[in-house]
Write a protein that holds these residues in place. Sequence first.
Motif, PDB file in Angstrom:
ATOM      1  N   LEU A  94       0.858  -1.187   0.000  1.00  0.00           N
ATOM      2  CA  LEU A  94       0.000   0.000   0.000  1.00  0.00           C
ATOM      3  C   LEU A  94       0.894   1.237   0.000  1.00  0.00           C
ATOM      4  N   ALA A  95       0.749   2.053  -1.007  1.00  0.00           N
ATOM      5  CA  ALA A  95       1.582   3.249  -1.139  1.00  0.00           C
ATOM      6  C   ALA A  95       1.116   4.335  -0.175  1.00  0.00           C
ATOM      7  N   MET A  96       2.077   5.090   0.325  1.00  0.00           N
ATOM      8  CA  MET A  96       1.747   6.221   1.195  1.00  0.00           C
ATOM      9  C   MET A  96       1.205   7.355   0.331  1.00  0.00           C
ATOM     10  N   GLY A  97       0.292   8.120   0.894  1.00  0.00           N
ATOM     11  CA  GLY A  97      -0.237   9.276   0.185  1.00  0.00           C
ATOM     12  C   GLY A  97       0.722  10.446   0.277  1.00  0.00           C
ATOM     13  N   ARG A  98       0.276  11.532  -0.237  1.00  0.00           N
ATOM     14  CA  ARG A  98       1.081  12.748  -0.243  1.00  0.00           C
ATOM     15  C   ARG A  98       0.794  13.570   1.004  1.00  0.00           C
ATOM     16  N   THR A  99       1.698  14.494   1.271  1.00  0.00           N
ATOM     17  CA  THR A  99       1.433  15.527   2.269  1.00  0.00           C
ATOM     18  C   THR A  99       1.102  16.791   1.479  1.00  0.00           C
ATOM     19  N   VAL A 100      -0.123  17.289   1.686  1.00  0.00           N
ATOM     20  CA  VAL A 100      -0.621  18.432   0.937  1.00  0.00           C
ATOM     21  C   VAL A 100      -0.867  19.577   1.911  1.00  0.00           C
ATOM     22  N   LEU A 101      -0.235  20.720   1.658  1.00  0.00           N
ATOM     23  CA  LEU A 101      -0.416  21.902   2.495  1.00  0.00           C
ATOM     24  C   LEU A 101      -1.423  22.819   1.818  1.00  0.00           C
ATOM     25  N   VAL A 102      -2.464  23.201   2.552  1.00  0.00           N
ATOM     26  CA  VAL A 102      -3.415  24.201   2.077  1.00  0.00           C
ATOM     27  C   VAL A 102      -3.300  25.403   3.005  1.00  0.00           C
ATOM     28  N   ALA A 103      -2.920  26.542   2.437  1.00  0.00           N
ATOM     29  CA  ALA A 103      -2.778  27.773   3.218  1.00  0.00           C
ATOM     30  C   ALA A 103      -4.154  28.409   3.379  1.00  0.00           C
ATOM     31  N   LEU A 104      -4.546  28.667   4.628  1.00  0.00           N
ATOM     32  CA  LEU A 104      -5.850  29.259   4.933  1.00  0.00           C
ATOM     33  C   LEU A 104      -5.669  30.599   5.628  1.00  0.00           C
ATOM     34  N   ARG A 133     -11.575  23.744  -1.119  1.00  0.00           N
ATOM     35  CA  ARG A 133     -12.635  23.033  -1.844  1.00  0.00           C
ATOM     36  C   ARG A 133     -12.084  22.401  -3.114  1.00  0.00           C
ATOM     37  N   TRP A 134     -11.207  23.133  -3.833  1.00  0.00           N
ATOM     38  CA  TRP A 134     -10.620  22.597  -5.052  1.00  0.00           C
ATOM     39  C   TRP A 134      -9.848  21.317  -4.739  1.00  0.00           C
ATOM     40  N   TYR A 135      -9.049  21.355  -3.676  1.00  0.00           N
ATOM     41  CA  TYR A 135      -8.293  20.155  -3.299  1.00  0.00           C
ATOM     42  C   TYR A 135      -9.249  18.985  -3.040  1.00  0.00           C
ATOM     43  N   ILE A 136     -10.282  19.226  -2.242  1.00  0.00           N
ATOM     44  CA  ILE A 136     -11.204  18.148  -1.875  1.00  0.00           C
ATOM     45  C   ILE A 136     -11.927  17.592  -3.101  1.00  0.00           C
ATOM     46  N   GLU A 137     -12.403  18.469  -3.973  1.00  0.00           N
ATOM     47  CA  GLU A 137     -13.205  18.028  -5.111  1.00  0.00           C
ATOM     48  C   GLU A 137     -12.388  17.518  -6.293  1.00  0.00           C
ATOM     49  N   ASN A 138     -11.116  17.926  -6.393  1.00  0.00           N
ATOM     50  CA  ASN A 138     -10.356  17.603  -7.605  1.00  0.00           C
ATOM     51  C   ASN A 138      -9.031  16.881  -7.391  1.00  0.00           C
ATOM     52  N   ASN A 139      -8.481  16.890  -6.191  1.00  0.00           N
ATOM     53  CA  ASN A 139      -7.101  16.448  -6.077  1.00  0.00           C
ATOM     54  C   ASN A 139      -6.814  15.474  -4.954  1.00  0.00           C
ATOM     55  N   GLN A 140      -7.723  15.261  -4.027  1.00  0.00           N
ATOM     56  CA  GLN A 140      -7.412  14.362  -2.917  1.00  0.00           C
ATOM     57  C   GLN A 140      -7.300  12.919  -3.407  1.00  0.00           C
ATOM     58  N   ILE A 141      -6.352  12.192  -2.802  1.00  0.00           N
ATOM     59  CA  ILE A 141      -6.209  10.771  -3.115  1.00  0.00           C
ATOM     60  C   ILE A 141      -6.118  10.002  -1.800  1.00  0.00           C
ATOM     61  N   ALA A 142      -6.360   8.732  -1.897  1.00  0.00           N
ATOM     62  CA  ALA A 142      -6.342   7.866  -0.718  1.00  0.00           C
ATOM     63  C   ALA A 142      -5.016   8.002   0.021  1.00  0.00           C
ATOM     64  N   GLY A 143      -5.112   8.148   1.329  1.00  0.00           N
ATOM     65  CA  GLY A 143      -3.922   8.195   2.162  1.00  0.00           C
ATOM     66  C   GLY A 143      -3.236   9.542   2.247  1.00  0.00           C
ATOM     67  N   ASP A 144      -3.799  10.576   1.622  1.00  0.00           N
ATOM     68  CA  ASP A 144      -3.206  11.908   1.741  1.00  0.00           C
ATOM     69  C   ASP A 144      -3.169  12.345   3.197  1.00  0.00           C
ATOM     70  N   SER A 145      -2.193  13.156   3.502  1.00  0.00           N
ATOM     71  CA  SER A 145      -2.116  13.839   4.785  1.00  0.00           C
ATOM     72  C   SER A 145      -2.297  15.322   4.475  1.00  0.00           C
ATOM     73  N   LEU A 146      -3.405  15.886   4.952  1.00  0.00           N
ATOM     74  CA  LEU A 146      -3.746  17.276   4.664  1.00  0.00           C
ATOM     75  C   LEU A 146      -3.277  18.154   5.804  1.00  0.00           C
ATOM     76  N   LEU A 147      -2.472  19.133   5.466  1.00  0.00           N
ATOM     77  CA  LEU A 147      -1.932  20.070   6.440  1.00  0.00           C
ATOM     78  C   LEU A 147      -2.555  21.430   6.176  1.00  0.00           C
ATOM     79  N   LEU A 148      -3.417  21.895   7.084  1.00  0.00           N
ATOM     80  CA  LEU A 148      -4.089  23.186   6.947  1.00  0.00           C
ATOM     81  C   LEU A 148      -3.290  24.204   7.746  1.00  0.00           C
ATOM     82  N   LEU A 149      -2.796  25.238   7.086  1.00  0.00           N
ATOM     83  CA  LEU A 149      -1.901  26.208   7.712  1.00  0.00           C
ATOM     84  C   LEU A 149      -2.552  27.585   7.795  1.00  0.00           C
ATOM     85  N   PHE A 150      -2.582  28.135   9.005  1.00  0.00           N
ATOM     86  CA  PHE A 150      -3.060  29.490   9.233  1.00  0.00           C
ATOM     87  C   PHE A 150      -1.915  30.296   9.817  1.00  0.00           C
TER      88      PHE A 150
END
Length: 171
Positions: A1-11, A22-39
Amino acid sequence: LAMGRTVLVALDGSSHSLRALRWYIENNQIAGDSLLLLFISEPPSMMMSAGAATPEVYMRCKEEALTKAKQLAAEADSRCAEWGIRADVSKRFLERLHSGPGPTIVSVANEESVDLIVMGSRGLGTLRRTFLGSVSDYVLHHAHKPCAIIPPPAAAVAASSAEATAATVPK
């Protein structure tokens, strides 16, 4: 099982940053991603226009920034659920206190070894970007990581350009 990506979304709480999430969620997320929300919070200045700030004023400003970050984290979490984030995508929310959002995004992207940076754009024209600067331009040129800069809808860009033109035309 491949590891997902680490994706940073600047908020920043703006519609532009939420559009990027929303773009990430609707168009780019893949199984196993690690989403990093940065404020990124602007640090309170120790010098106020009326004179030096007391430590109490400084601490109150810092607490207000933390409260805003917690509210944004709750909103982002709610939006993730509303827009259909995958159950196997892990989420983390980071808050940084720094005066330069561009350099901070680049720094966090490097510290966290992210695979992709996702940001919203206000859709500034070339001339306005030259004078005002652009966080997305800075990140794009300094991160040395794949970046997805999500523009505003075409109608919003046209309205913004019309406002800028109207503001520069002498009456």
